[in-house]
Design a protein around this motif. Structure first.
Motif, short mmCIF file in Angstrom:
data_model
loop_
_atom_site.label_atom_id
_atom_site.label_comp_id
_atom_site.label_asym_id
_atom_site.label_seq_id
_atom_site.Cartn_x
_atom_site.Cartn_y
_atom_site.Cartn_z
N GLU A 57 0.73 -1.37 -0.06
CA GLU A 57 -0.09 -0.06 -0.16
C GLU A 57 0.71 1.35 0.09
O GLU A 57 0.46 2.28 -0.68
N VAL A 58 2.04 1.38 0.63
CA VAL A 58 2.89 2.20 0.69
C VAL A 58 4.25 1.84 -0.01
O VAL A 58 4.75 0.83 0.21
N ASN A 59 4.75 2.82 -0.98
CA ASN A 59 5.71 2.56 -1.70
C ASN A 59 6.52 3.81 -1.64
O ASN A 59 6.22 4.73 -2.10
N ILE A 60 7.84 3.75 -0.93
CA ILE A 60 8.83 4.75 -0.92
C ILE A 60 9.70 4.61 -2.18
O ILE A 60 10.47 3.58 -2.21
N ILE A 61 9.49 5.47 -3.06
CA ILE A 61 10.13 5.38 -4.42
C ILE A 61 11.65 6.21 -4.09
O ILE A 61 12.44 5.27 -4.53
N THR A 62 11.91 6.91 -3.69
CA THR A 62 13.16 7.74 -3.11
C THR A 62 12.74 8.23 -1.94
O THR A 62 11.69 8.34 -1.47
N ASP A 63 13.69 9.02 -1.18
CA ASP A 63 13.70 9.92 -0.06
C ASP A 63 12.69 11.18 -0.16
O ASP A 63 12.18 11.76 0.61
N ARG A 64 12.33 11.48 -1.67
CA ARG A 64 11.71 12.55 -1.98
C ARG A 64 10.24 12.36 -2.45
O ARG A 64 9.51 13.13 -2.70
N LEU A 65 10.06 10.93 -2.79
CA LEU A 65 8.76 10.48 -3.36
C LEU A 65 8.04 9.26 -2.81
O LEU A 65 8.79 8.22 -2.80
N THR A 66 6.87 9.34 -2.24
CA THR A 66 6.18 8.37 -1.73
C THR A 66 4.93 8.11 -2.45
O THR A 66 4.16 9.06 -2.57
N LEU A 67 4.35 6.92 -2.72
CA LEU A 67 3.20 6.61 -3.20
C LEU A 67 2.18 5.80 -2.27
O LEU A 67 2.85 4.80 -1.87
N ILE A 68 1.02 6.10 -2.21
CA ILE A 68 0.15 5.43 -1.28
C ILE A 68 -1.13 5.16 -2.08
O ILE A 68 -1.75 5.89 -2.57
N ASN A 69 -1.56 3.69 -1.98
CA ASN A 69 -2.79 3.37 -2.29
C ASN A 69 -3.51 3.12 -1.01
O ASN A 69 -3.40 2.34 -0.32
N SER A 70 -4.39 4.13 -0.70
CA SER A 70 -4.94 4.43 0.40
C SER A 70 -6.48 3.50 0.28
O SER A 70 -7.23 3.69 1.39
N GLY A 71 -6.92 3.31 -0.81
CA GLY A 71 -8.42 2.68 -0.81
C GLY A 71 -9.22 3.68 -0.58
O GLY A 71 -9.03 4.86 -0.73
N VAL A 72 -10.31 3.03 0.17
CA VAL A 72 -11.43 3.93 0.76
C VAL A 72 -11.16 4.66 2.26
O VAL A 72 -11.71 5.47 2.69
#
Length: 181
Positions: A57-72
């Motif tokens: 659900e949480v992907n830390i791409i770099t120390d500058r970018l994080t992607l979160i799939n939070s659903g509902v």
């Protein structure tokens, strides 16, 4: 879409740390837009970053970018947001804005209470107030007018098409952001 990308570009260029939060529900057709976009971004970065995984659900791409799939339940990720402490957050969701289906736009803060974000346990206004009470951050909300919110249906053709176009352009902006670290 050019206007939205221009606003996103200037928003992220000024960022030191960015979190992108995809919100939605695949079980309600076009309400899955936000998580579809996040999954597209994750798939793109899976190739280049070994710890990135679509199953997370949480992907830390770099120390500058994080992607979160939070659903509902974006409220379930407030601790992650506090820990990451981004100066910029982009939220992506389907939004009932009384626009033509497939219309993609930035939802201004004063419009949030008038815009329908139907599948959240908590209203987005409350989540944003909570986040801002703990983090000194700017939040940009990107919404798309859904065509269909029928339970059990996949993304409609027009929304999937817009999501694919948006994701492709958004990835280019994020790549530029990451290169200018």
């Amino acid at each position: 879409m050019e206007d939205i990308i221009s606003k996103i570009s200037s928003f992220i260029k000024q960022s030191n740390k960015l979190v992108i939060l995809g919100i939605g529900n695949y079980l309600k057709s076009d309400d899955g837009f936000g998580i579809y976009v996040i999954e597209s971004l994750v798939k793109n970065y899976e190739k280049s970053f070994k710890d990135v995984n679509l199953e997370k659900e949480v992907n830390i791409i770099t120390d500058r970018l994080t992607l979160i799939n939070s659903g509902v339940v974006p409220e379930n990720f407030t601790d992650v947001l506090k820990r990451e402490n981004p100066d910029k957050i982009i939220m992506i969701d389907a939004a009932l804005m009384k626009q033509k289906p497939g219309t993609l736009r930035i939802v201004e803060s004063e419009e949030i209470s008038e815009t329908g974000f139907s599948t959240h346990a908590l209203p987005l206004t409350i989540i944003i107030k909570y986040i801002k009470s703990y983090i000194n951050t700017e939040i940009l909300i990107i919404g798309i007018e859904p065509t269909d919110l029928t339970f059990g249906e996949p993304l409609s053709g027009i929304i999937k098409e817009e999501a694919d176009k948006f994701s492709e352009i958004f990835i280019k902006e994020l790549d530029s952001f990451l290169l200018n670290s």
